[in-house]
Design an enzyme around this catalytic site. Structure first.
Site, PDB file in Angstrom:
ATOM      1  N   HIS A  68       0.826  -1.212   0.000  1.00 15.84           N
ATOM      2  CA  HIS A  68       0.000   0.000   0.000  1.00 15.84           C
ATOM      3  C   HIS A  68       0.859   1.261   0.000  1.00 15.84           C
ATOM      4  CE1 HIS A  68      -4.255  -1.419   0.604  1.00 15.84           C
ATOM      5  NE2 HIS A  68      -3.561  -2.547   0.667  1.00 15.84           N
ATOM      6  N   ASP A  69       2.026   1.210   0.587  1.00 20.22           N
ATOM      7  CA  ASP A  69       2.920   2.364   0.533  1.00 20.22           C
ATOM      8  C   ASP A  69       3.601   2.464  -0.826  1.00 20.22           C
ATOM      9  OD1 ASP A  69       4.379   4.621   1.639  1.00 20.22           O
ATOM     10  OD2 ASP A  69       6.130   3.312   1.595  1.00 20.22           O
ATOM     11  N   ASP A  86       8.204   5.142  -0.277  1.00 20.71           N
ATOM     12  CA  ASP A  86       8.839   6.290   0.382  1.00 20.71           C
ATOM     13  C   ASP A  86       8.293   6.571   1.781  1.00 20.71           C
ATOM     14  OD1 ASP A  86       6.315   7.198  -0.283  1.00 20.71           O
ATOM     15  OD2 ASP A  86       6.977   8.975  -1.381  1.00 20.71           O
ATOM     16  N   SER A  88       5.230   7.419   2.517  1.00 25.76           N
ATOM     17  CA  SER A  88       4.229   8.492   2.524  1.00 25.76           C
ATOM     18  C   SER A  88       2.960   8.089   3.258  1.00 25.76           C
ATOM     19  CB  SER A  88       3.891   8.927   1.097  1.00 25.76           C
ATOM     20  OG  SER A  88       3.292   7.872   0.367  1.00 25.76           O
ATOM     21  N   HIS A 193      -0.999 -13.426  -0.531  1.00 28.13           N
ATOM     22  CA  HIS A 193      -2.317 -13.771  -0.005  1.00 28.13           C
ATOM     23  C   HIS A 193      -2.352 -15.161   0.620  1.00 28.13           C
ATOM     24  CE1 HIS A 193      -4.817 -10.536  -2.340  1.00 28.13           C
ATOM     25  NE2 HIS A 193      -3.881 -10.030  -1.555  1.00 28.13           N
ATOM     26  N   SER A 194      -1.278 -15.934   0.421  1.00 23.42           N
ATOM     27  CA  SER A 194      -1.208 -17.226   1.110  1.00 23.42           C
ATOM     28  C   SER A 194      -0.997 -17.044   2.606  1.00 23.42           C
ATOM     29  CB  SER A 194      -0.088 -18.083   0.517  1.00 23.42           C
ATOM     30  OG  SER A 194       1.184 -17.521   0.778  1.00 23.42           O
ATOM     31  N   ASP A 211      -6.769 -18.458   2.513  1.00 24.01           N
ATOM     32  CA  ASP A 211      -6.596 -19.880   2.249  1.00 24.01           C
ATOM     33  C   ASP A 211      -6.532 -20.620   3.572  1.00 24.01           C
ATOM     34  OD1 ASP A 211      -3.955 -19.821   3.209  1.00 24.01           O
ATOM     35  OD2 ASP A 211      -3.098 -20.747   1.436  1.00 24.01           O
ATOM     36  N   THR A 213      -4.186 -22.237   5.085  1.00 21.17           N
ATOM     37  CA  THR A 213      -2.923 -22.291   5.833  1.00 21.17           C
ATOM     38  C   THR A 213      -2.326 -20.893   5.945  1.00 21.17           C
ATOM     39  OG1 THR A 213      -1.795 -22.845   3.768  1.00 21.17           O
ATOM     40  CG2 THR A 213      -2.396 -24.682   5.222  1.00 21.17           C
TER      41      THR A 213
END
EC number: 1.11.1.-
Length: 356
Positions: A68-69, A86, A88, A193-194, A211, A213
């Site tokens: 996300h950064d 950076d 932000s 996403h695992s 998932d 695991t």
């Protein structure tokens, strides 16, 4: 013809252009390839404490925050498209958290910020360091590289930088392409996403994993996302959610679409039987992500501070109990879906990751 003197002169110039690298013994007794990395040995135990030394919620959120950064970056828009990795999102939290795509990042930002300030490191460096350490907590995980030396952010990233679960594949691939990522690299990044869970798609089921695991960097995520959806884990359909095949598991709409799109389906399917390829491609894509907006040659390689993952030997990917090839929505036309075994026992039901 190149003369020896010209080659020698070129080598001198190349050497002069490189930053001086001097192996060092740090005050704590650790050795590192560059003395500039010693500070990160001091940061490390505080980050591990923040993560509770496990691949739990704080680890999942720290890994999410790296994306996300960093994804606030645009090849087309240049400087106005954001500064990439950076910091932000931590420096300009009030601005960036107005973007709905960043919902749920506030908790980990507020936990990380005091640690970054304590050690006087930049937010951009700290976010990527914490993400790399977080991955090292997960079973059979990658060993991410960490480069330090990012300057402080000077502006917030613009809205619409972060792809959302409600986006279609065209939108996701266009946004990621503008940041420099191919469709195959998008799939590689989704190996995260695992070991991920959600808090904001359906807040009533805080911590639902993607998932079965969620503490292991394995290929089950790529299998289970291709199974026919039959149920919702919470109170029904929410924006960005589609039905999953396992009780307690939440499937993002975007994951389901990317798993079935002809531009990404074959890469997705390939990870089911090639765990090492998944790990290697994730490591490469994460290095690219973590240095967006920067010249890697201007940064210092401090990867030797990141703990090595446990390297656990994983069983081959398999179908959850009671499920089989008949439940697969295979989308790769070039390669048949692999033959997998089915786990024994009753149908899987996943306990949610507890709130901290």
């Amino acid at each position: 013809m190149i003369t020896t003197s010209l080659v020698f002169t070129a080598l001198i110039a190349l050497s002069a252009a490189r930053p001086h690298m001097r192996r060092a013994t740090c005050p704590g007794g650790q050795t590192t390839a560059n003395e500039a990395c010693c500070v990160w040995f001091d940061v490390l135990p505080d980050v591990q404490d923040l993560l509770d030394n496990e691949c739990g919620e704080e680890a999942h959120e720290s890994l999410r925050l790296t994306f996300h950064d960093a994804i606030g970056f645009s090849l087309k828009q240049g400087q106005s498209g954001g500064g990439g990795a950076d910091g932000s999102i931590m420096a300009f939290t009030d601005d960036e958290l107005k973007d709905p795509a960043n919902d749920g990042t506030d908790d980990i930002i507020e936990k990380q910020r005091p640690v970054a300030l304590k050690h006087n490191v930049t937010f951009g460096d700290f976010i990527q360091f914490a993400g790399a350490v977080a991955v090292s907590q997960c079973k059979a995980g990658p060993h991410l590289k960490f480069f330090a030396g990012r300057p402080n952010a000077t502006q917030a990233a613009p809205f619409n930088s972060v792809p959302e679960p409600i986006d279609d594949v065209d939108t996701i691939l266009a946004r990621m392409g503008d940041a420099g990522f191919s469709p195959e690299e998008v799939v590689a990044l989704l190996a995260s996403h695992s070991v991920a869970a959600q808090d904001t798609i359906d807040p009533s089921i805080h911590g639902s994993p993607f998932d079965s695991t969620p503490d292991t960097f394995d290929s089950q995520f790529f299998v289970e996302t291709l199974l026919k959806g039959t149920l919702f884990p919470g109170n029904g359909s929410n924006p960005g959610e589609v039905q999953s095949a396992i009780e307690g598991e939440l499937r993002l709409q975007s994951d389901g679409l990317l798993a079935r799109d002809p531009r990404t389906a074959c890469e997705w399917q390939s990870f089911i039987t090639d765990h090492q390829s998944m790990i290697t491609k994730f490591e490469n894509a994460m290095l690219k992500l973590s240095t967006l907006g920067h010249d890697q040659n201007d940064l210092v390689d401090c990867s030797d501070v990141i703990p090595a993952p446990d390297g656990a030997k994983l069983p081959d990917a398999s179908f959850p109990p009671t499920l089989s090839n008949a439940d697969v929505e295979a989308a790769c036309s070039a390669t048949p879906f692999p033959t997998l075994s089915t786990q024994p026992g009753p149908a899987t039901s996943i306990a949610r990751v507890p709130a901290s």
